[in-house]
Design a protein around this motif. Structure first.
Motif, PDB file in Angstrom:
ATOM      1  N   ASP A 170       5.728  -8.613   8.801  1.00  0.00           N
ATOM      2  CA  ASP A 170       5.802  -7.422   9.650  1.00  0.00           C
ATOM      3  C   ASP A 170       4.435  -6.782   9.895  1.00  0.00           C
ATOM      4  N   GLY A 171       3.354  -7.439   9.452  1.00  0.00           N
ATOM      5  CA  GLY A 171       2.008  -6.963   9.708  1.00  0.00           C
ATOM      6  C   GLY A 171       1.385  -6.175   8.579  1.00  0.00           C
ATOM      7  N   ARG A 172       2.134  -5.804   7.562  1.00  0.00           N
ATOM      8  CA  ARG A 172       1.559  -5.050   6.449  1.00  0.00           C
ATOM      9  C   ARG A 172       0.746  -5.972   5.533  1.00  0.00           C
ATOM     10  N   ARG A 173      -0.054  -5.364   4.686  1.00  0.00           N
ATOM     11  CA  ARG A 173      -0.896  -6.082   3.729  1.00  0.00           C
ATOM     12  C   ARG A 173      -0.618  -5.577   2.322  1.00  0.00           C
ATOM     13  N   LEU A 174      -0.468  -6.523   1.403  1.00  0.00           N
ATOM     14  CA  LEU A 174      -0.263  -6.201   0.000  1.00  0.00           C
ATOM     15  C   LEU A 174      -1.458  -6.751  -0.766  1.00  0.00           C
ATOM     16  N   THR A 175      -2.157  -5.874  -1.479  1.00  0.00           N
ATOM     17  CA  THR A 175      -3.430  -6.242  -2.103  1.00  0.00           C
ATOM     18  C   THR A 175      -3.375  -6.022  -3.610  1.00  0.00           C
ATOM     19  N   GLY A 176      -3.876  -7.015  -4.339  1.00  0.00           N
ATOM     20  CA  GLY A 176      -3.927  -6.895  -5.791  1.00  0.00           C
ATOM     21  C   GLY A 176      -4.958  -7.842  -6.365  1.00  0.00           C
ATOM     22  N   PRO A 177      -4.997  -7.977  -7.692  1.00  0.00           N
ATOM     23  CA  PRO A 177      -6.000  -8.848  -8.316  1.00  0.00           C
ATOM     24  C   PRO A 177      -5.670 -10.325  -8.107  1.00  0.00           C
ATOM     25  N   ALA A 178      -6.639 -11.181  -8.363  1.00  0.00           N
ATOM     26  CA  ALA A 178      -6.391 -12.619  -8.346  1.00  0.00           C
ATOM     27  C   ALA A 178      -5.273 -12.948  -9.335  1.00  0.00           C
ATOM     28  N   ALA A 179      -4.405 -13.884  -8.948  1.00  0.00           N
ATOM     29  CA  ALA A 179      -3.191 -14.126  -9.730  1.00  0.00           C
ATOM     30  C   ALA A 179      -3.223 -15.506 -10.367  1.00  0.00           C
TER      31      ALA A 179
END
Length: 504
Positions: free
Chosen positions: A69-78
């Motif tokens: 839907d165009g959103r971005r989810l950002t977090g640490p390297a997994a």
């Protein structure tokens, strides 16, 4: 940041009523519990095939998930094999979330509301479990059940690691192994001609023409809805529904609620097959040159209902010599052992030797950290393995026949000659579960595996393990598809980055 979800408040209120002395410790454990569950959830978001994630981009300071839907989810390297609670915050566009339940609410994807509620309960139950823990790694226990009760955090990779739906706080304290209770099992009389009994059912569990079926008190109250006098005392093991009777067997009871991914009842088919499976386990162990023992099923009985059944199994402790300890792989982190590279490699070599030899013979073990136990020397060296609970293995008739092993009569779900099915059952549980959780990260796991496989026979199964991504269960996909039955599988990057090393 966000306020605690309602599950945390509900547990705090119940705890204040039944064990007020734990409230402060419970509250102090909540941030760490949120991070632990959020870390497991982030692993799933980063690696599982979720249909609403369009792509994943590694960036210098972490990982960005592009939603459809165009959103971005950002977090640490997994790191898919990492086990510590390293994720404290993830951001959905510009909104920061430190709570997995609220993150799922913010994502608003199909079935996220139900899964988010499960995550909220997982956080609250995990904080409750940690609040009551009393581990002393320098003091090794003498009983088999005490090792089990050291495992506080549950499944190392499942976001529902401590979700216990239908359990009140009082019931968690009364029945959860990490709280170290003694649980009184009921003995429900059922006419023998209305039961299916296999193996040798104990005389102590018969009353004339009636079979006395051990019943967990939670099951009696919530599922059977009938009084059941508690007559058999036991210590709950890490599976919660299996208990060690002092001086006696382990008793596996039906517990018809969903823990992590599965409802823990006992099917009629598994009772019918229990004696044949136990014989197969003995045959398998006899071909392992002393490196593997398989606990025998002493007897099983069911009132032709998965809600009213029990299995009696011998304790793994019977396979320990004086001075040795039998420790579930899931509890190895509580031993205080240094887990040096050499020690990890020795454990991996032992586990792979046994697992691959069993697979070659035609038995794919579900060798996760609960089913697989390691016999440790007094100095802590891994000597041999013990495996328990054959209910979820897979069996290849062609492989068994090739090695002269009679093919037992088993439920059809357990029988296949498909090499992919057999391999992913073993590789996913043993490498992606048991060994990965002990190593705690991809680099450590890869180094231990690379050292271990140097000395193993170059079979086609070993080549498949080393040459391809590692199959594991897609645990979060399974919870976000509640109408789908059976396991869902995905693959993770192989920890053996260099492939199959040259023989040592």
């Amino acid at each position: 940041m966000h306020r605690p979800p309602s599950a945390e408040a509900e547990v705090a209120d119940e705890l204040a009523a039944v064990r007020p002395g734990l409230v402060a410790r419970f509250t102090a454990e909540l941030p760490g519990a949120r991070a632990a569950v959020l870390s497991r959830l982030w692993r799933a978001l980063a690696h599982e095939p979720l249909p609403w994630i369009a792509g994943r981009d590694s960036v210098r300071d972490g990982l960005v998930l592009r939603l459809r839907d165009g959103r971005r989810l950002t977090g640490p390297a997994a790191d898919p094999y990492r086990t510590d609670a390293y994720v404290r915050v993830v951001r959905l566009d510009k909104v920061a979330y430190d709570d997995p339940a609220r993150l799922m609410a913010g994502l608003g994807v199909p079935h996220s509301a139900g899964f988010g509620a499960e995550l909220g309960h997982s956080v609250a139950s995990l904080a409750l479990s940690r609040a009551g823990r009393e581990n002393h790694p320098d003091e090794w226990p003498d009983s088999d059940w005490a090792w089990e009760q050291r495992v506080v955090d549950g499944h190392p990779y499942h976001p529902n690691c401590r979700s216990r739906p239908g359990f009140s706080v009082a019931e968690q304290l009364a029945y959860g192994p990490e709280h170290q209770p003694v649980v009184g099992l009921g003995l429900l009389p059922v006419p023998a001609d209305e039961c299916l009994v296999t193996g040798m059912w104990s005389r102590d569990l018969r009353d004339g023409a009636q079979v006395l079926l051990p019943v967990h008190p939670w099951q009696a109250a919530h599922v059977l809805k009938r009084p059941c006098e508690e007559r058999l005392a036991g210590h709950p093991l890490m599976s919660l529904r299996t208990l060690a009777v002092s001086g006696g067997p382990h008793v596996k009871t039906a517990l018809s609620t969903r823990l992590t991914s599965s409802v823990r009842d006992i099917s009629v088919a598994s009772v019918a097959a229990s004696a044949a499976l136990s014989s197969l386990g003995e045959e398998l162990a006899a071909r392992m040159d002393g490196l593997l023992h398989v606990t025998r099923t002493l007897g099983a009985a069911t009132a032709h209902s998965p809600d009213l059944a029990a299995v009696l199994r011998e304790s793994p402790r019977v396979y320990a010599n004086p001075g040795e300890h039998v420790v579930p792989v899931a509890a190895l982190a509580t031993t205080g052992l240094p887990r040096s590279p050499a020690w990890l490699a020795a454990l991996a070599r032992l586990a792979l030797t046994v697992g691959l030899r069993a697979l070659e013979l035609g038995v794919a073990l579900e060798a996760h950290g609960q089913n697989l136990l390691v016999v440790l020397s007094p100095a802590g060296d891994p000597l041999r393995l013990v495996y328990r609970d054959l209910a979820d293995i897979r069996v290849g008739p062609a492989r068994l026949a090739r090695h002269g092993v009679p093919v037992p009569e088993l439920p059809s779900r357990m029988v296949t000659d498909d090499a992919t099915v057999l391999r992913r059952k073993l590789f996913g549980s043993l490498v992606g579960g048991a060994l990965a959780s002990v190593a705690g990260s991809a680099p450590v796991l890869g180094a231990a595996l690379e050292e271990a496989v140097r000395e193993l026979p170059r079979t086609e199964d070993l080549r498949a393990l080393c040459a391809a991504p590692l199959p594991v269960k897609a645990l979060t996909v399974m919870r976000l598809a509640p109408d789908r039955t059976g396991d869902v599988w995905t693959v993770l990057p192989s920890p053996l980055t260099a492939g199959l090393p040259a023989p040592g």
